[in-house]
Design an enzyme around this catalytic site. Structure first.
Site, PDB file in Angstrom:
ATOM      1  NE  ARG A 164      16.842  13.555 -18.784  1.00  0.00           N
ATOM      2  CZ  ARG A 164      17.055  14.856 -19.035  1.00  0.00           C
ATOM      3  NH1 ARG A 164      16.185  15.771 -18.628  1.00  0.00           N
ATOM      4  NH2 ARG A 164      18.141  15.245 -19.674  1.00  0.00           N
ATOM      5  CE1 TYR A 166       7.005  -3.797  -1.598  1.00  0.00           C
ATOM      6  CE2 TYR A 166       8.247  -1.779  -1.905  1.00  0.00           C
ATOM      7  CZ  TYR A 166       8.086  -3.129  -2.127  1.00  0.00           C
ATOM      8  OH  TYR A 166       9.007  -3.814  -2.882  1.00  0.00           O
ATOM      9  CG  ASP A 176       1.514   1.791  -3.066  1.00  0.00           C
ATOM     10  OD1 ASP A 176       0.893   1.141  -3.935  1.00  0.00           O
ATOM     11  OD2 ASP A 176       2.722   1.597  -2.808  1.00  0.00           O
ATOM     12  CE  LYS A 227       5.398  -5.613  -7.073  1.00  0.00           C
ATOM     13  NZ  LYS A 227       5.301  -4.739  -5.918  1.00  0.00           N
TER      14      LYS A 227
HETATM   15  C1  LIG Z   1       6.206  -3.773  -5.277  1.00  0.00           C
HETATM   16  C2  LIG Z   1       5.619  -2.618  -4.571  1.00  0.00           C
HETATM   17  C3  LIG Z   1       6.239  -1.353  -4.584  1.00  0.00           C
HETATM   18  C4  LIG Z   1       7.587  -1.129  -5.238  1.00  0.00           C
HETATM   19  O1  LIG Z   1       7.511  -1.251  -6.613  1.00  0.00           O
HETATM   20  P1  LIG Z   1       8.737  -1.741  -7.552  1.00  0.00           P
HETATM   21  O2  LIG Z   1       8.104  -1.788  -8.888  1.00  0.00           O
HETATM   22  O3  LIG Z   1       9.174  -3.064  -7.016  1.00  0.00           O
HETATM   23  O4  LIG Z   1       9.806  -0.719  -7.430  1.00  0.00           O
HETATM   24  C5  LIG Z   1       5.591  -0.296  -3.957  1.00  0.00           C
HETATM   25  N1  LIG Z   1       4.410  -0.467  -3.329  1.00  0.00           N
HETATM   26  C6  LIG Z   1       3.798  -1.680  -3.275  1.00  0.00           C
HETATM   27  C7  LIG Z   1       2.503  -1.800  -2.559  1.00  0.00           C
HETATM   28  C8  LIG Z   1       4.378  -2.785  -3.894  1.00  0.00           C
HETATM   29  O5  LIG Z   1       3.764  -3.963  -3.825  1.00  0.00           O
END
Ligand SMILES: *Cc1c(COP(=O)(O)O)cnc(C)c1O
Length: 377
Positions: free
Chosen positions: A45, A97, A169, A194
């Site tokens: 962890r 998001y 982000d 992604k």
């Molecule tokens: C998908 C996404 C998230 C969330 O991520 P997860 O891996 O689905 O928890 C946050 N910000 C953006 C811009 C995203 O496309």
């Protein structure tokens, strides 16, 4: 090293054995040589060598002091929000998001963290929203799904004048196309689900901190709250990262072709793509990113037609998510943005007839042929 090379030779293999790739250290704990051993690996962890290699690689790519890997993008964002305390206030972009605004509104509000959403295109609006207890500005650029662009340099300049943290982000661009820390941002967050993973096979999140002090706080949060990424998933991301450059190049190139083709179609009323000069964010985006990315959104002006197209695609996958090697389509109105209030959706351009396309690495002619057959009534 340039980024393309860093992706391959940044954090490289295993010095103990000469293995070209970082091994999967599938272990929860480590043998300690003395009672109360300091340093080294002790418990996964707190730290694990496979996860550590990924975290170092992400820090190199984003140009930060240290990276932290989590079990999802939401777990990564949750760790960042744990840097705040009851009574603090943050200002977030209106185009965040959906999951990010949801966790702030539904979970962190319970612990006394308040948030205001502002149009980040207008600095005066951000200034007006700053309160004595404001601690951070939270940006996401380009936004999902209509690719609105925030001026990263202008926002970070304002933040440093007012002593605020900036969190960005960077999921839609990845460090290959945009490095917010170099533009003054303090903390970068990714849904590594992604582009970092890139193969639609792993759910993960990454945070990179610019300086050591924030990194220390994030490590504290990561170790105490425990939403860490496992060794195997860390390895999948290390593997995925090696092809980030070639994937992104091909996906952006394909997206460019798709955008031009969509524009030529009578069914398509509007195309949103950052590679098109008439996109309102085109020029600003060029000053802070090195490519347009792979997301193309298009409005067919008729919700029924949009649903007809989405149920007719054969090669493109109808689904949530983006950034994988396969082309993926969705209807933001009821899918990715289903929980966003109707009024906000309209402001963002999310109509019932807007389709979001995350362009994959297939031959572009095949993606076009698929959409063309799906458009036939
Ligand atoms: C998908 C996404 C998230 C969330 O991520 P997860 O891996 O689905 O928890 C946050 N910000 C953006 C811009 C995203 O496309």
């Amino acid at each position: 090293m340039r980024l393309e090379t860093l992706l391959i030779h940044g954090v490289e293999g295993d010095s103990a054995t000469g293995a070209v790739n970082t091994p999967i250290y599938q272990t929860s704990t480590f043998r300690q040589h003395t009672v109360g051993q300091q340093g080294g690996y002790q418990y996964s962890r707190g730290n694990n060598p496979t996860r550590h290699a990924l975290e170092e690689q992400m820090a190199l790519l984003e140009g930060g002091a240290q990276g932290f890997a989590f079990g999802s993008g939401m777990a990564a964002l949750t760790a960042v929000f744990h840097l705040f305390r009851a009574g603090d206030h943050v200002i977030a972009s209106q185009n965040l998001y959906g999951g990010t605004s949801r966790v702030l509104d539904k979970i962190f509000s319970r612990f006394g963290l308040s948030v205001d959403y502002v149009e980040f295109g207008n600095l005066a609006d951000i200034k007006a929203a700053i309160k004595p207890n404001t601690k951070a500005l939270i940006i996401e650029t380009p936004s999902n799904p209509t690719l609105m662009v925030t001026d990263i340099r202008a926002v970070t300049a304002l933040a440093s004048q007012r002593g605020l943290l900036t969190v960005a982000d960077n999921t839609f661009m990845s460090p290959y196309l945009q490095r917010p820390l170099e533009l003054g941002v303090d903390i970068v967050v990714h849904s590594a689900t992604k582009f970092i993973g890139g193969h639609s096979d792993v759910l993960a999140g990454v945070v990179v901190a610019k300086d050591a002090k924030i990194a220390e706080e994030l490590h504290y949060v990561q170790n105490l709250t425990g939403g860490v990424l496992g060794p195997f998933d860390s390895w999948l991301l290390l593997r995925g990262l090696k092809t980030l450059g070639v994937r992104m190049d091909r996906q952006s190139q394909n997206a460019c072709e798709l955008a031009a083709w969509l524009r030529s179609r009578p069914e398509v009323k509007k195309v949103y793509y950052l590679g098109l000069e008439d996109h309102p964010g085109y020029h600003l985006h060029q000053t802070q990113a090195s490519g347009a990315g792979n997301v193309v959104s298009f409005d067919v002006g008729d919700g029924e037609l949009a649903r007809h197209i989405l149920s007719g695609v054969k090669l493109c996958v109808l689904g949530d998510s983006l950034g994988g090697v396969e082309s993926l389509v969705n209807l933001p109105d009821v899918m990715s943005h289903g929980s966003v209030p109707a009024e906000r959706k309209i402001q963002m351009g999310v109509t019932p007839s807007l389709i979001r396309l995350s362009v994959g690495i297939e031959h572009p002619a095949d993606i076009i042929a698929d959409l063309e057959q799906a458009m036939q009534r």
